[in-house]
Structure formats: structure tokens, C-alpha cells
Design a protein around this motif. Structure first.
Motif, mmCIF file in Angstrom:
data_model
loop_
_atom_site.group_PDB
_atom_site.id
_atom_site.type_symbol
_atom_site.label_atom_id
_atom_site.label_comp_id
_atom_site.label_asym_id
_atom_site.label_seq_id
_atom_site.Cartn_x
_atom_site.Cartn_y
_atom_site.Cartn_z
ATOM 1 N N ALA A 73 0.757 -1.061 -0.040
ATOM 2 C CA ALA A 73 0.043 -0.023 -0.012
ATOM 3 C C ALA A 73 0.955 1.280 -0.015
ATOM 4 C CB ALA A 73 -0.885 -0.070 1.129
ATOM 5 N N ILE A 74 0.662 2.124 -0.952
ATOM 6 C CA ILE A 74 1.558 3.354 -0.975
ATOM 7 C C ILE A 74 0.279 4.614 -1.166
ATOM 8 C CG2 ILE A 74 3.211 4.930 -2.102
ATOM 9 C CD1 ILE A 74 4.047 2.372 -3.317
ATOM 10 N N PRO A 75 -0.349 4.967 -0.019
ATOM 11 C CA PRO A 75 -1.410 5.841 0.054
ATOM 12 C C PRO A 75 -0.947 7.435 -0.530
ATOM 13 C CG PRO A 75 -1.250 4.890 2.013
ATOM 14 C CD PRO A 75 -0.115 4.488 1.346
ATOM 15 N N ARG A 76 -1.514 7.768 -1.382
ATOM 16 C CA ARG A 76 -1.170 9.167 -2.040
ATOM 17 C C ARG A 76 -1.054 10.149 -0.966
ATOM 18 N NH1 ARG A 76 0.358 13.258 -2.888
ATOM 19 N NH2 ARG A 76 0.348 14.525 -4.867
ATOM 20 N N LYS A 77 -2.098 10.171 0.101
ATOM 21 C CA LYS A 77 -2.261 11.075 0.729
ATOM 22 C C LYS A 77 -1.125 11.033 1.993
ATOM 23 C CE LYS A 77 -5.075 8.099 3.923
ATOM 24 N NZ LYS A 77 -6.502 8.254 4.611
ATOM 25 N N GLU A 78 -0.504 10.007 1.990
ATOM 26 C CA GLU A 78 1.023 10.095 2.779
ATOM 27 C C GLU A 78 2.233 10.658 2.146
ATOM 28 O OE1 GLU A 78 1.271 6.301 4.343
ATOM 29 O OE2 GLU A 78 -0.806 6.244 5.194
ATOM 30 N N CYS A 79 2.074 10.806 0.868
ATOM 31 C CA CYS A 79 3.266 11.518 0.317
ATOM 32 C C CYS A 79 2.858 12.934 -0.108
ATOM 33 C CB CYS A 79 3.452 10.676 -1.089
ATOM 34 S SG CYS A 79 3.349 8.799 -1.325
#
Length: 203
Positions: free
Chosen positions: A58-64
Motif C-alpha cells: 500500500a502506497i497511499p497518495r495522501k501520505e506522500c
């Protein structure tokens, strides 16, 4: 023959991912899914991957902090797992030209319309509004445009008089589940050659 490795990008349920998993299991696809990556940590597609013993990331956009960071993490995960091809299976984000150019002719997408008609979002709604009699789905290589890359194959679906967006989408999805494995098999067997805008399918 050793299996070629693909990485699959997803955002939701993962029904197209499941169609690929099923065709790998029955021997139709000489492929290995090296990694499944989602921009949403709660995507059911990640559960499908884990149940199949596949690396699920999982690579959530909101965490980048930026799109560049987000795509950099995706690129790094794909390369870390040895992916040779990137498969967009219900991935609901537009990839930048920078990312696409890192994977030139190595990204494929499935779109619920007969391209070049009705690119972008709400393809089924666009088709109904326009009044077409035939809709369908398209598997294509991804370029820097929106649903504009060279077409690998297409599957037609008749539009019925009483169709809604939901009913048309459901019938198109049935064909998507056939089209994606078919296109991936052609790629895995080395039968696809890109010549400008055309994809030549060799026997």
C-alpha cells in the motif's frame, strides 16, 4: 519456459486482478505477479493478493508530499520485485509523463470503452449519452495522453435499449475479465510488436 513478471496497480476491489490470478492458476497465463500495489490501504485487491501469496504493497497518495514522491515509491516497489510490465487494473490515478517515460511500452491499461471513443472517466455514461449501439472495452499500452496509447485488443458489447450505466458497466466488466488475460498472454509469449500507433499481433 520461465514466467515473466508483472506488477499490478490497483485502487479498489481487484476483479480484473482476480481474472489474471485465475488464468495463471489454470495454466493459461505463463506469468508471475511479482507485486500488487495500491494507492489505498483498504483496497480489497490487496487482500486478494495476500491470499494468493503475492507481495501486497500500500502506497497511499495522501501520505506522500508530492506526486513525484508517490510515483517514485511505486517505481521503486516495482523494480524491487523485478516487474517487467506494469498492469493498470482499476488504478484510479493518472500517471505522469515522467513515470510513463520510465516504463515506455511497458505499461498496459484496460478501459471500459472502445477507444478512441469515450476516454477518461465515466466511459459508460458517455457511451449512453452519445447513443452508441456498441460499447465495450480496450486493452492498450499507456503513453503520456489519457487512454491514448496503442491498442492491443478490444471486446465489443451491445448497448441495450433499457441499459443503465450500471447494467452496461456490468456487461462490459465480463468482457474485461476475458480481455486482460488475453492481452497479457500475447505479451508473455512475445507476440506483440508496436509499430507507431499500431500493435501488430504475431501468430
Amino acid at each position: 519456459m520461465s514466467s515473466r513478471k508483472i506488477g499490478v496497480l490497483v485502487s479498489g476491489r481487484g476483479s480484473n486482478l482476480q481474472s489474471v490470478l485465475d488464468r495463471i492458476a489454470d495454466g493459461y497465463l505463463p506469468l508471475e505477479i511479482a507485486v500488487v500495489i495500491s494507492d489505498k490501504a483498504d483496497a480489497y485487491a490487496l487482500e486478494r493478493a495476500e491470499k494468493a501469496g503475492i507481495a501486497a504493497v500500500a502506497i497511499p497518495r495522501k501520505e506522500c508530499v508530492s506526486k513525484e514522491e508517490f510515483e517514485g515509491k511505486i517505481d521503486a516497489a516495482l523494480r524491487a520485485h523485478g516487474a517487467e510490465l506494469v498492469v493498470l487494473a482499476g488504478f484510479m490515478r493518472i500517471l505522469s509523463g515522467n513515470f510513463v517515460n520510465k516504463w515506455t511500452q511497458k505499461i498496459i491499461n484496460i478501459h471500459p470503452a472502445l477507444l478512441p471513443s469515450f476516454p477518461g472517466l465515466d466511459a459508460q455514461g458517455q457511451a449512453l449519452e452519445y447513443g452508441v449501439k456498441i460499447a465495450g472495452c480496450t486493452v492498450h499500452f499507456v503513453d503520456e495522453g489519457t487512454d491514448s496509447g496503442p491498442i492491443i485488443l478490444q471486446k465489443p458489447v451491445p448497448v441495450l435499449n433499457d441499459d443503465t450505466e450500471e447494467s452496461l458497466a456490468a456487461r462490459i466488466l465480463v468482457e474485461e475479465h476475458k480481455a486482460m488475460p488475453e492481452a497479457l498472454r500475447l505479451w508473455a509469449l512475445g507476440k506483440l510488436e508496436i509499430q507507431g500507433r499500431r500493435v501488430i499481433v504475431h501468430p
